[in-house]
Scaffold this active site. Structure first.
Site, short mmCIF file in Angstrom:
data_model
loop_
_atom_site.label_atom_id
_atom_site.label_comp_id
_atom_site.label_asym_id
_atom_site.label_seq_id
_atom_site.Cartn_x
_atom_site.Cartn_y
_atom_site.Cartn_z
N GLY A 1 -2.46 120.37 5.72
CA GLY A 1 -3.92 120.35 5.54
C GLY A 1 -4.45 121.74 5.31
O GLY A 1 -3.70 122.65 4.96
N ASN A 2 -5.74 121.91 5.48
CA ASN A 2 -6.32 123.25 5.36
C ASN A 2 -7.58 123.34 6.23
O ASN A 2 -7.97 122.36 6.86
CB ASN A 2 -6.60 123.59 3.89
CG ASN A 2 -7.58 122.62 3.27
OD1 ASN A 2 -8.73 122.54 3.66
ND2 ASN A 2 -7.10 121.83 2.30
#
Ligand code: C5P
Length: 401
Positions: A211-212
């Site tokens: 993810g980020n």
């Protein structure tokens, strides 16, 4: 906060639409507003001071010099007002306003005003679409004025097209919305806006993902602002802790880039504006392990495959949609942003640089630059709510073109 008790300064300029201003004045007065009317000398050819003053219950001024050697102070008039409304605003008056050509009481009052200014343009079709009018409207917008766009229909000349002053009810609603905090008024009414937001999570196994740090704040702020402006808003968000403050926004929660892509294309044909603020993962694990991966080996290799570029596909399939992309860059910012504008077939790109303090996805603030193929505009560091307003103002100015 309602219209009641508000001091509304209405400036009438010389167009046939001036007759509609009577209805507007009547509506404001009916709702308890204090209305003062001023007019340009030319406006007197179209409507009379007597009719305007009867409805506003006040004397109407068209020049600096009153009867018996008195002086009509433009400064006093300007400082008295809570808002100033120029309706109708002719091409001539608009041009004088934005260029400071101060040769009558209306312009002198306008230039002394510190209050918000609303402009309801009215002119013939070809005048409305003339580059000089477009440029002047854009300048007025850049000054922070609120434009209530002309509507389409039959014009006094017999031509059919955009140029008719907005109906009194539309203008009334714009002002009412202003006083109730819904600024600017329903300027995106009738438009469908699709916004992607947040990060995407690409599963590695049942418990892990790639993810980020995207929070979704920018996309949610854009969705709320577009909805405030009357648009039908479809917000497609990856995992985000944001709470939507506007129940009119249709929110679809997705997890991965592929899910986001599929959701976007459920609506794509029907949207007018697409804004891709999501931080979509560029790669996803080729295979998702069925069971939780055990930590047996010293090294673990996960093969990644490229995700679809949602916005690029939107650009390739563009028919009528106005497309806005985001570029979050750490180096060669402008060059990269402009490259994306071209490569993804966008109409506009919003650049934020991680090198700017307070900008980017984790903060409540952002500092942006906007590029189109021909324009560039820089903004200061602002809250994401204010940035959303700047972005949508810019989109709307482009739609006027
Ligand atoms: O190419 P890059 O990822 O930097 O482009 C950023 C823009 O493209 C953003 O508007 C983002 O929402 C969009 N994008 C997308 N799908 C991807 C990658 C980026 O829609 N897979």
């Amino acid at each position: 906060m309602s219209i009641s008790g508000k001091k509304i300064l209405i400036a009438v300029s010389g167009g046939i639409a001036a007759y509609k201003t009577h209805f507007l004045i009547r509506d404001f007065v009916k709702k308890g507003a204090d209305v003062q009317v001023i007019m340009t000398p030319d406006a007197e050819q179209f409507v009379t001071k007597l009719s305007l003053s009867t409805l506003s219950k006040k004397p109407v001024y068209s020049d600096f010099y009153g009867d018996n050697g008195t002086w009509n102070s433009h400064v006093e008039l300007a400082l008295w007002a809570d808002i100033m409304m120029i309706a109708p605003c002719t091409a001539n008056t608009l041009s004088k306003m934005v260029h400071g050509m101060c040769d009558n009481l209306v312009i002198a009052t306008y230039m002394s005003a510190k209050c918000p200014v609303f402009i309801a343009p009215a002119m013939d079709l070809d005048m409305y679409i003339h580059p000089s009018t477009k440029k002047n409207l854009k300048l007025a917008e850049d000054f922070g004025h609120i434009i209530i766009p002309a509507e389409s229909g039959e014009l006094a000349s017999g031509l059919i097209g955009q140029g008719r002053m907005a109906e009194p009810e539309t203008i009334y609603t714009a002002v009412e919305n202003y006083f109730t905090g819904n600024i600017p008024a329903k300027s995106l009414e009738g438009k469908t806006v699709l916004i992607t937001a947040g990060p995407t999570y690409e599963a590695i196994d049942p418990v892990r993902f790639i993810g980020n740090h995207s929070s979704g704040k920018m996309g949610f702020s854009l969705a709320e602002e577009a909805s405030k402006r009357g648009a039908k808003v479809i917000l497609i968000s990856g995992p985000s802790a944001q709470v939507l403050k506007d129940s009119n926004v249709e929110l679809y929660k997705v997890t991965s880039a592929r899910e986001m892509l599929a959701k976007v294309f459920e609506f794509y044909d029907k949207i007018d504006i697409g804004i891709a603020s999501a931080a979509v993962a560029d790669y996803a694990p080729k295979e998702v392990a069925k069971e939780k991966i055990k930590k047996n080996d010293d090294n673990l290799t996960i093969e990644l495959v490229k995700n679809p570029d949602i916005l690029k596909i939107m650009g390739e399939k563009k028919t009528h949609q106005f497309l806005v992309g985001f570029a979050l860059e750490t180096q060669n910012e402008e060059e990269n942003a402009k490259g994306k504008l071209e490569k993804k077939n966008l109409d506009m790109i919003v650049l934020n640089s991680l090198r700017d303090e307070g900008a980017g996805f984790k903060n409540d603030t952002n500092k942006i630059k906007i590029f189109t193929k021909t324009e560039k505009k820089e903004f200061n560091l602002k809250s994401k709510g204010d940035v959303a307003r700047d972005i949508l103002n810019f989109v709307e100015s482009q739609l006027l073109k």
